[in-house]
Design an enzyme around this catalytic site. Structure first.
Site, PDB file in Angstrom:
ATOM      1  N   THR A   1       8.921  14.587  79.170  1.00 24.99           N
ATOM      2  CA  THR A   1       8.108  13.562  79.809  1.00 24.99           C
ATOM      3  C   THR A   1       8.690  13.252  81.184  1.00 24.99           C
ATOM      4  O   THR A   1       9.229  12.183  81.434  1.00 24.99           O
ATOM      5  CB  THR A   1       8.045  12.301  78.914  1.00 24.99           C
ATOM      6  OG1 THR A   1       7.660  12.713  77.595  1.00 24.99           O
ATOM      7  CG2 THR A   1       7.013  11.320  79.430  1.00 24.99           C
ATOM      8  N   GLY A   2       8.577  14.233  82.054  1.00 20.57           N
ATOM      9  CA  GLY A   2       8.939  14.023  83.448  1.00 20.57           C
ATOM     10  C   GLY A   2       7.689  13.680  84.231  1.00 20.57           C
ATOM     11  O   GLY A   2       6.778  13.024  83.709  1.00 20.57           O
TER      12      GLY A   2
ATOM     13  N   GLY B   1       4.648  15.924  82.633  1.00 18.59           N
ATOM     14  CA  GLY B   1       4.333  15.478  81.277  1.00 18.59           C
ATOM     15  C   GLY B   1       3.844  14.038  81.258  1.00 18.59           C
ATOM     16  O   GLY B   1       2.904  13.693  80.523  1.00 18.59           O
TER      17      GLY B   1
ATOM     18  N   ASN C   1       5.989  26.425  85.801  1.00 23.37           N
ATOM     19  CA  ASN C   1       5.837  27.339  86.927  1.00 23.37           C
ATOM     20  C   ASN C   1       6.377  28.721  86.612  1.00 23.37           C
ATOM     21  O   ASN C   1       7.234  28.873  85.751  1.00 23.37           O
ATOM     22  CB  ASN C   1       6.564  26.783  88.151  1.00 23.37           C
ATOM     23  CG  ASN C   1       5.776  25.659  88.811  1.00 23.37           C
ATOM     24  OD1 ASN C   1       4.546  25.690  88.827  1.00 23.37           O
ATOM     25  ND2 ASN C   1       6.480  24.674  89.334  1.00 23.37           N
TER      26      ASN C   1
ATOM     27  N   LYS D   1      -1.114  30.563  91.245  1.00 22.87           N
ATOM     28  CA  LYS D   1      -0.184  29.462  91.514  1.00 22.87           C
ATOM     29  C   LYS D   1       1.062  29.965  92.246  1.00 22.87           C
ATOM     30  O   LYS D   1       1.628  29.263  93.108  1.00 22.87           O
ATOM     31  CB  LYS D   1       0.216  28.771  90.203  1.00 22.87           C
ATOM     32  CG  LYS D   1       1.191  27.603  90.356  1.00 22.87           C
ATOM     33  CD  LYS D   1       0.518  26.353  90.901  1.00 22.87           C
ATOM     34  CE  LYS D   1       1.527  25.272  91.335  1.00 22.87           C
ATOM     35  NZ  LYS D   1       2.232  24.647  90.219  1.00 22.87           N
TER      36      LYS D   1
ATOM     37  N   ASN E   1       8.661  26.871  97.414  1.00 21.47           N
ATOM     38  CA  ASN E   1       9.795  26.351  96.651  1.00 21.47           C
ATOM     39  C   ASN E   1      11.106  26.844  97.246  1.00 21.47           C
ATOM     40  O   ASN E   1      12.000  26.055  97.547  1.00 21.47           O
ATOM     41  CB  ASN E   1       9.677  26.746  95.173  1.00 21.47           C
ATOM     42  CG  ASN E   1       8.860  25.753  94.376  1.00 21.47           C
ATOM     43  OD1 ASN E   1       9.359  24.733  93.928  1.00 21.47           O
ATOM     44  ND2 ASN E   1       7.566  26.034  94.219  1.00 21.47           N
TER      45      ASN E   1
ATOM     46  N   SER F   1       9.439  21.043  93.690  1.00 25.38           N
ATOM     47  CA  SER F   1      10.385  20.703  92.622  1.00 25.38           C
ATOM     48  C   SER F   1      11.716  21.428  92.789  1.00 25.38           C
ATOM     49  O   SER F   1      12.776  20.873  92.476  1.00 25.38           O
ATOM     50  CB  SER F   1       9.776  21.038  91.267  1.00 25.38           C
ATOM     51  OG  SER F   1       9.484  22.415  91.180  1.00 25.38           O
TER      52      SER F   1
ATOM     53  N   GLU G   1      14.693  27.007  89.189  1.00 25.60           N
ATOM     54  CA  GLU G   1      13.920  27.924  88.341  1.00 25.60           C
ATOM     55  C   GLU G   1      13.790  29.300  89.014  1.00 25.60           C
ATOM     56  O   GLU G   1      12.676  29.798  89.215  1.00 25.60           O
ATOM     57  CB  GLU G   1      12.537  27.322  88.072  1.00 25.60           C
ATOM     58  CG  GLU G   1      12.577  26.021  87.267  1.00 25.60           C
ATOM     59  CD  GLU G   1      11.176  25.482  86.978  1.00 25.60           C
ATOM     60  OE1 GLU G   1      10.559  24.929  87.908  1.00 25.60           O
ATOM     61  OE2 GLU G   1      10.699  25.631  85.841  1.00 25.60           O
TER      62      GLU G   1
END
Lengths: 303, 303
Positions: free
Chosen positions: B8-9, B12, B102, B183, B191, B254, B266
């Site tokens: 739940t960031g 989420g 992602n 995407k 990024n 992010s 990531e």
């Protein structure tokens, strides 16, 4: 032979200093360091033997300098427009101008400014810096490859080489194009990547991904050169340049110092020109093109 | 349908929050924010209409969560190994797991962990952040593309889509491969480049060299996708992504936030996987490969 040095920084101070120390008549054009050098001379701390020049033939302006047999141009290429004023007072009919500068395309542009003048390229493999006035610090290496660009009389280039060798400089004659492209194999990856990654040579090579990228960038240079007909640089030269760099003390190339001191970087001759020359011949250098764009971005924020 | 949200960031909290705000039963797995959300609920400040959830179905552990019809996985992909523990308590025979994450290759790896489970991809075009506990800030956009990866019953994906749309989310069904590669056209350049250049999206695009490079990197993604048989993304999509980004408020993707907060980036799913998938199919992505190496170098120093 009468020598003149335009741009008495680390490179001009070292090579000009060695020639003077060996007894040659060498005139130095100085700017900010003039008063200091007139008073204190020129100090060269060198892994190949340190020396001090007491009586330097120092000049504030080219107008007081003699017509010279050889002019060593040791400016940063970003200042080459100054040659329009600095060079003419030194020229006589058979002056040989040796451009000890980095990059690709330098001679073509200087030749366009001075159509009849004899030019040669000097590619220095040297770690040196001038951190204080009149004080050159030569940390490692020191050889110089000399390639004849437009001197119709090769014997004048040979005579220059002989003076360099007699002065204790590890100097070699090489073909012009190979000299410039060979030096670019080291210059293009390391100058820009040390700026963008804000790290010295040793830190870059310590990371496996980065080391692989550096080698790929070196191969882009070697393959661009080969595409342009410069056949003397084989792929193994990339590995030997990496091995050489691993053996060096951690090093900040000149472009990194320029960036840190908020001076213009030599992006044009180190990146844009070789990339566009290769592109016009149908060869892309994608990773070095990307590096060029990253440097353009940083330069805009830095100046 | 019973929904659960793992992670739940910002993502989420936003999508799960919208579903809950529309009256769906949504269970949230929380970690650091648990106590805060139990006491204060969940606040979503949004350009599409702000709202506050008073009574959040908050959980500290998946063991207290119900078997769910849909699980929204909103972890960073660097934490996907946690799914081995977090997901099983929520699974029943026909659970649909929507990976709102992602990168490229995520579903293949999660499928290998859970061979029989129905997976779909959710690709969110959204600028949002969670800067304080229980407080999501949605700055712009908000659409989500959903692609079915391995759900044998398309009607379950359709039902999920209907719930998203009914909750006021701009959701669309797209083919799975196209969803992920489309995407990536934005993700792969921005990024990494915002990290390496230490600049936000607007600063990158304000520099002409950098803007050209960003477009070239976007075209690498589009052409890699096309080489892999994903034909729905034309070259013009690069320009439209740049135009869209110019219209955005200055943005830190992010990965830039991860880097600044010294969290793992990531790199695997955003760079290494798509690059190696393309390479295995015979397509090189040189500029994004270079960016991958630069990120690996920075990550090593940053963690």
């Amino acid at each position: 032979m009468v020598y003149s040095v335009i741009g008495t920084g680390a490179i001009g101070g070292y090579y000009g200093g060695r020639l003077a120390n060996a007894g040659n008549e060498v005139h130095f054009l100085l700017h900010r360091d003039y008063e200091h050098v007139v008073r204190n001379g020129l100090q060269v701390d060198s892994v190949s033997g340190s020396f001090h020049l007491d009586d330097v033939l120092a000049h504030k302006s080219p107008d007081s300098m003699p017509k010279s047999d050889v002019v060593l141009v040791c400016l940063k290429t970003v200042n080459n427009a100054l040659l329009g004023e600095l060079l003419p007072p030194l020229l006589k009919e058979d002056t040989l101008v040796l451009l000890i500068q980095n990059g690709i395309g330098v001679e073509a542009d200087v030749q366009a400014m001075f159509p009849g003048v004899s030019l040669a390229a000097g590619l220095a493999f040297i770690c040196c810096a001038k951190n204080e006035p009149g004080h050159v610090n030569h940390q490692c290496f020191g050889s110089i490859n000399i390639g004849n660009y437009s001197c119709p009389d090769q014997s004048r280039v040979d005579a220059l080489l002989a003076d360099f060798v007699a002065a204790g400089i590890d100097a070699h004659l090489v073909s012009y194009d190979e000299a410039r492209w060979r030096k670019s194999v080291w210059n293009m990856p390391f100058n820009g990547m040390t700026v963008v990654m804000q790290a010295q040579t040793d830190a870059l090579l310590a990371n496996p991904s980065m080391r692989a990228l550096i080698k790929e960038q070196m191969l882009e240079v070697i393959h661009a050169a080969r595409h342009l007909g410069v056949t003397g640089i084989d792929d193994g030269f990339a590995d030997s340049m990496i091995e050489m760099t691993l053996a060096m003390t951690p090093y900040s190339p000149s472009m990194k110092l320029d960036y840190e001191f908020h001076r213009p970087m030599e992006i044009d001759y180190l990146y844009s020109r070789p990339i566009s020359i290769a592109r016009e011949a149908g060869f892309e250098m994608p990773k070095l093109s990307m590096l060029e764009a990253q440097l353009r971005f940083l330069e805009e924020k830095n100046l």
